[in-house]
Design a protein around this motif. Structure first.
Motif, PDB file in Angstrom:
ATOM      1  N   ALA A 184     -37.933 -10.973 128.587  1.00  0.00           N
ATOM      2  CA  ALA A 184     -39.277 -10.955 129.175  1.00  0.00           C
ATOM      3  C   ALA A 184     -40.289 -10.566 128.109  1.00  0.00           C
ATOM      4  N   PHE A 185     -41.508 -11.085 128.281  1.00  0.00           N
ATOM      5  CA  PHE A 185     -42.592 -10.760 127.347  1.00  0.00           C
ATOM      6  C   PHE A 185     -43.697 -10.060 128.128  1.00  0.00           C
ATOM      7  N   ALA A 186     -44.008  -8.839 127.745  1.00  0.00           N
ATOM      8  CA  ALA A 186     -45.071  -8.105 128.438  1.00  0.00           C
ATOM      9  C   ALA A 186     -46.390  -8.314 127.718  1.00  0.00           C
ATOM     10  N   GLN A 187     -47.460  -8.284 128.497  1.00  0.00           N
ATOM     11  CA  GLN A 187     -48.809  -8.468 127.935  1.00  0.00           C
ATOM     12  C   GLN A 187     -49.560  -7.148 127.849  1.00  0.00           C
ATOM     13  N   ASN A 188     -49.120  -6.165 128.620  1.00  0.00           N
ATOM     14  CA  ASN A 188     -49.865  -4.910 128.638  1.00  0.00           C
ATOM     15  C   ASN A 188     -48.986  -3.781 129.192  1.00  0.00           C
ATOM     16  N   HIS A 189     -49.519  -2.586 129.113  1.00  0.00           N
ATOM     17  CA  HIS A 189     -48.788  -1.393 129.559  1.00  0.00           C
ATOM     18  C   HIS A 189     -48.344  -1.515 131.017  1.00  0.00           C
ATOM     19  N   GLU A 190     -49.227  -1.994 131.864  1.00  0.00           N
ATOM     20  CA  GLU A 190     -48.917  -2.067 133.298  1.00  0.00           C
ATOM     21  C   GLU A 190     -47.728  -2.989 133.542  1.00  0.00           C
ATOM     22  N   LEU A 197     -26.864  -4.194 123.822  1.00  0.00           N
ATOM     23  CA  LEU A 197     -25.418  -3.989 123.855  1.00  0.00           C
ATOM     24  C   LEU A 197     -24.809  -4.199 125.238  1.00  0.00           C
ATOM     25  N   ALA A 198     -25.528  -3.829 126.270  1.00  0.00           N
ATOM     26  CA  ALA A 198     -25.002  -3.950 127.629  1.00  0.00           C
ATOM     27  C   ALA A 198     -25.530  -5.206 128.321  1.00  0.00           C
ATOM     28  N   GLY A 199     -26.087  -6.124 127.543  1.00  0.00           N
ATOM     29  CA  GLY A 199     -26.687  -7.299 128.160  1.00  0.00           C
ATOM     30  C   GLY A 199     -27.943  -6.903 128.902  1.00  0.00           C
ATOM     31  N   GLY A 200     -28.166  -7.524 130.067  1.00  0.00           N
ATOM     32  CA  GLY A 200     -29.352  -7.184 130.846  1.00  0.00           C
ATOM     33  C   GLY A 200     -30.597  -7.844 130.299  1.00  0.00           C
ATOM     34  N   LEU A 201     -31.687  -7.107 130.367  1.00  0.00           N
ATOM     35  CA  LEU A 201     -32.985  -7.668 129.995  1.00  0.00           C
ATOM     36  C   LEU A 201     -33.454  -7.144 128.646  1.00  0.00           C
ATOM     37  N   VAL A 202     -33.902  -8.066 127.793  1.00  0.00           N
ATOM     38  CA  VAL A 202     -34.637  -7.657 126.595  1.00  0.00           C
ATOM     39  C   VAL A 202     -36.119  -7.780 126.912  1.00  0.00           C
ATOM     40  N   LEU A 203     -36.862  -6.723 126.643  1.00  0.00           N
ATOM     41  CA  LEU A 203     -38.308  -6.764 126.855  1.00  0.00           C
ATOM     42  C   LEU A 203     -38.977  -6.797 125.496  1.00  0.00           C
ATOM     43  N   SER A 204     -39.520  -7.947 125.153  1.00  0.00           N
ATOM     44  CA  SER A 204     -40.189  -8.072 123.854  1.00  0.00           C
ATOM     45  C   SER A 204     -41.648  -7.659 123.982  1.00  0.00           C
TER      46      SER A 204
END
Lengths: 472, 472
Positions: B53-59, B91-98
């Motif tokens: 996922a790619f976040a755009q802001n803190h919220e 390491l545990a898979g799941g979600l990477v938050l870029s």
């Protein structure tokens, strides 16, 4: 001095007996007359502890904490009680644990620029031991000669030279400490860089003994420049001086002290004892530069250039020790002058970003008029750290309300300028109830959770550092 | 490159749908081919995340954390993946938050020496923005041009100039972050001094995204000196060079870089491309001094005096940019030389107190002989931070056992010299299982409790920074 008696239950006899067995008769006071001097600090507060213990080493501190944990006895660790916020006043009674007998300097390694000492070692003793190798420890609070390293760390102490060399948080490699559960923590490293594990050192520094009791510290030392030079710059008004501060801090030749006095401070000092500050001075900067014989002149020229600008009335540099004495005489005259005018003055060490200094001083002047209280500002301008002194008597019921209203307005002003309520004195009791104005509710809740984690029964220095609203 | 597939359960459809609704189609990757590049970093590791996922802001970051918390999905935040320890490998898979799309520089206040930016801003972009005002941010990792501020903070990054200006922990005023429960923390202040509340900033810095995800940082900037001068000092042996390092660090004219190459490093670099290092050089120091036109010459003279002593073979100073290029050519030749000799070399960034450098290098030479592995040492000598390079191939089963045994012996050696296992690269996965060698059991237990407090479900970057033995 205000004296509050918490009227707690007597200490359990078994607890006192265990303590006596642990430390010996000579290391335990229980007579109220003996305990009295351990009930106050350099704030205007006093609460009588039920007992005072003296630890000789880390293991004894750990054992005392475990006993207090077992019997749920409030425990306030203490160095020499020089702090100004009530941080070492045993608000809930219980046991005061003095670390003054743990004053050994355990190791000096000049090549590694480190010094390891017990928490009760005096800042002055550390400076002397480091100085023998041409080194120094950055924190230089006014109390340095008689305040302890542990106290300096607990409060996150700074001082004039923090502007160049940083405060306690910048000056520690590692700590040994005991949590509220009696667990020994060994934090940090002996190297100037390490990223193994979480940084618990800085979490404990500035936590005022509410998370753990620091028993030993490995301090980061710095090479001591061999020479200093003093400058005095007089400005027509506060704005001109504040702009000079921003110029000085914006160039690479950082002064080793950059002290500010507002016009009122200068006027009072000159009234007390004339020291030759030119007429028409609306604000004064006292500047120290340090360096070596070869580099200092260029540093001084760079600072002089930055100090010069619109509104400069006079810039003088001391060529000798006598001249230096003359230039700083105004600052020295200020303290007795204020003591004479208002012996119980209220001193708040707020800090704002440097560019907000003019707004802070102007705002304080407006508050002074609005609340009918004389206010004098001076302090460590390079950090935006200003000591705002209300020349009033908080013990006078007629003034109390005005002082409280003025302080509340001051804190609102400081926060509106993106400042902080304490630059170096800490929170203690005095500012505890205002912390929630600066720290938002969610972050404060996390801090409370950290407190709960390190000290589940809340025995360590209860009632300090964080607001008590939720009962922690 | 080693690739491990954790084979986790597929992500809950409701979680993915909620994520898509939150961020939009363009901000979510679920195709393994798309996710692949977010499964590795500059370590030799790869684990495929189930989504990116790619976040755009803190919220958005906060909302994503709350979703992951709700569905117990492992969450690894990521900047540009330049770290070398596997810290950003999911390491545990799941979600990477870029956070790479959160790269705005929000504010530069040169008078207050601060810059506020989102975590995904590149270090290089920060330096450029600060540089326009004659300022800089201290951390200068080799990856500066393409690593993010958030990554630098998560790893506690340093670089050559840390010897004078400190690392990430010394260069931050405040942070905005989201804990594993989705709570927003706003830590620190806008001032260079503050002791209100606990220091959560430094606790998060260097915690590798295991306690909270940093979304925004207020960075402390420093005035950039206008000039630099390069020196090259060749010594007969490592001991002579190490003694010179201690002398240089023991006087007030601190260099802005103090890099070390051992004899083997010099030999390999000269073999690759002769750069005029004198014969008989057993160790080399490359030294940078910075300052102003008026002060720099004296600083250089002071450093030259400290660099001189028993065992000095040659001391050269660069009068021009071309000469500087020549003097540093040896260091520049080293990297391609090593890449040619051992493309998969193992690089450990241990650090020891400066006075222990001779013992460290001698010990490493002994390990090299004992384990039959060529080892080359170079690095940031002023911090005692040495990159120990094993010229071997960890993917070769014949070498693997010897490498592991040699690393274990190296770490024991470093700790016996009161050193630390990582000066600036961090722990990540690579050193995780060795942390308990450096941090004692009680302190480690407290760190685990802190982890548990900030991230009760253990969703944030699982398997990093702390040993996993107890299952956290």
């Amino acid at each position: 001095m205000s004296c509050s008696t918490p009227g707690p239950e007597p200490l359990p006899a078994a607890f006192v007996a265990a303590l006596r067995g642990l430390l010996g008769e000579a290391a335990l006071l229980t007579d109220p007359a003996d305990c009295l001097t351990y009930g106050y600090d350099n704030s205007r507060r006093l609460t009588l502890p039920q007992a005072v213990a003296f630890a000789q080493n880390h293991e004894q501190v750990q054992a005392v904490v475990r006993l207090c944990h077992q019997y749920r006895v409030p425990l306030t660790a203490r160095g020499r009680g020089t702090n100004t916020t009530g941080a070492s006043v045993p608000l809930a009674g219980g046991l005061v644990l003095s670390l003054e007998r743990m004053d050994r300097i355990l190791e000096v390694s000049p090549g590694d620029r480190l010094l390891r000492c017990e928490a009760g070692a005096l800042n002055g003793a550390v400076q002397a031991a480091a100085g023998r190798h041409g080194l120094f420890w950055a924190p230089d609070p006014t109390s340095a000669a008689f305040s302890t390293v542990g106290g300096n760390l607990a409060c996150g102490a700074g001082g004039p030279r923090a502007v160049k060399y940083g405060t306690a948080r910048d000056a520690v490699l590692g700590l040994k400490a005991v949590t509220g559960e009696g667990r020994t923590l060994t934090t940090g490293a002996y190297t100037s860089k390490s990223v193994v594990g979480y940084d618990l050192s800085r979490l404990l520094i500035g936590s005022e003994g509410t998370l753990a009791i620091i028993t030993e510290a490995t301090l980061k030392l710095l090479p001591r420049p061999s020479q200093t030079r003093l400058l005095r710059a007089a400005y027509a008004d506060v704005t001109a001086a504040a702009e000079a501060v921003a110029r000085i801090m914006g160039q690479p030749a950082i002064p080793s002290a950059l002290e500010f006095l507002d016009g009122e401070a200068v006027r009072l000092a000159e009234e007390y004892r004339p020291t030759g500050v030119p007429a028409g001075t609306g604000a004064l900067l006292l500047i120290e530069a340090d360096g070596e014989a070869e580099t200092l002149p260029a540093t001084v020229r760079a600072i002089e250039a930055a100090a010069s600008g619109a509104g400069l009335v006079e810039l003088r540099s001391a060529g000798s020790a006598e001249e230096a004495e003359t230039l700083w005489a105004c600052r020295k005259a200020l303290s007795p002058s204020l003591r004479k005018l208002a012996p119980k003055k209220v001193n708040e060490d707020v800090a704002v970003p440097v560019t907000q200094l003019p707004a802070l001083i102007a705002g304080v002047q407006a508050l002074s008029r609005a609340h009918g209280l004389p206010i004098v500002c001076f302090g460590h301008a390079g950090n935006g750290n200003i000591h705002v002194n209300l020349l009033a008597n908080p013990d006078d019921p007629a003034q109390m309300g005005r002082i409280e209203a003025c302080l509340a307005a001051l804190f609102r002003l400081v926060l509106s300028l993106r400042g902080t309520l304490s630059g170096e004195h800490g929170v203690g009791i005095d500012k505890r109830d205002y912390v929630g104005w600066e720290v938002d509710a969610d972050t404060l809740e996390q801090m409370r959770a950290v407190k709960q984690l390190f000290d589940p029964l809340g025995i360590l220095n209860p009632g300090k550092a964080l607001p008590t609203a939720t009962g922690i």
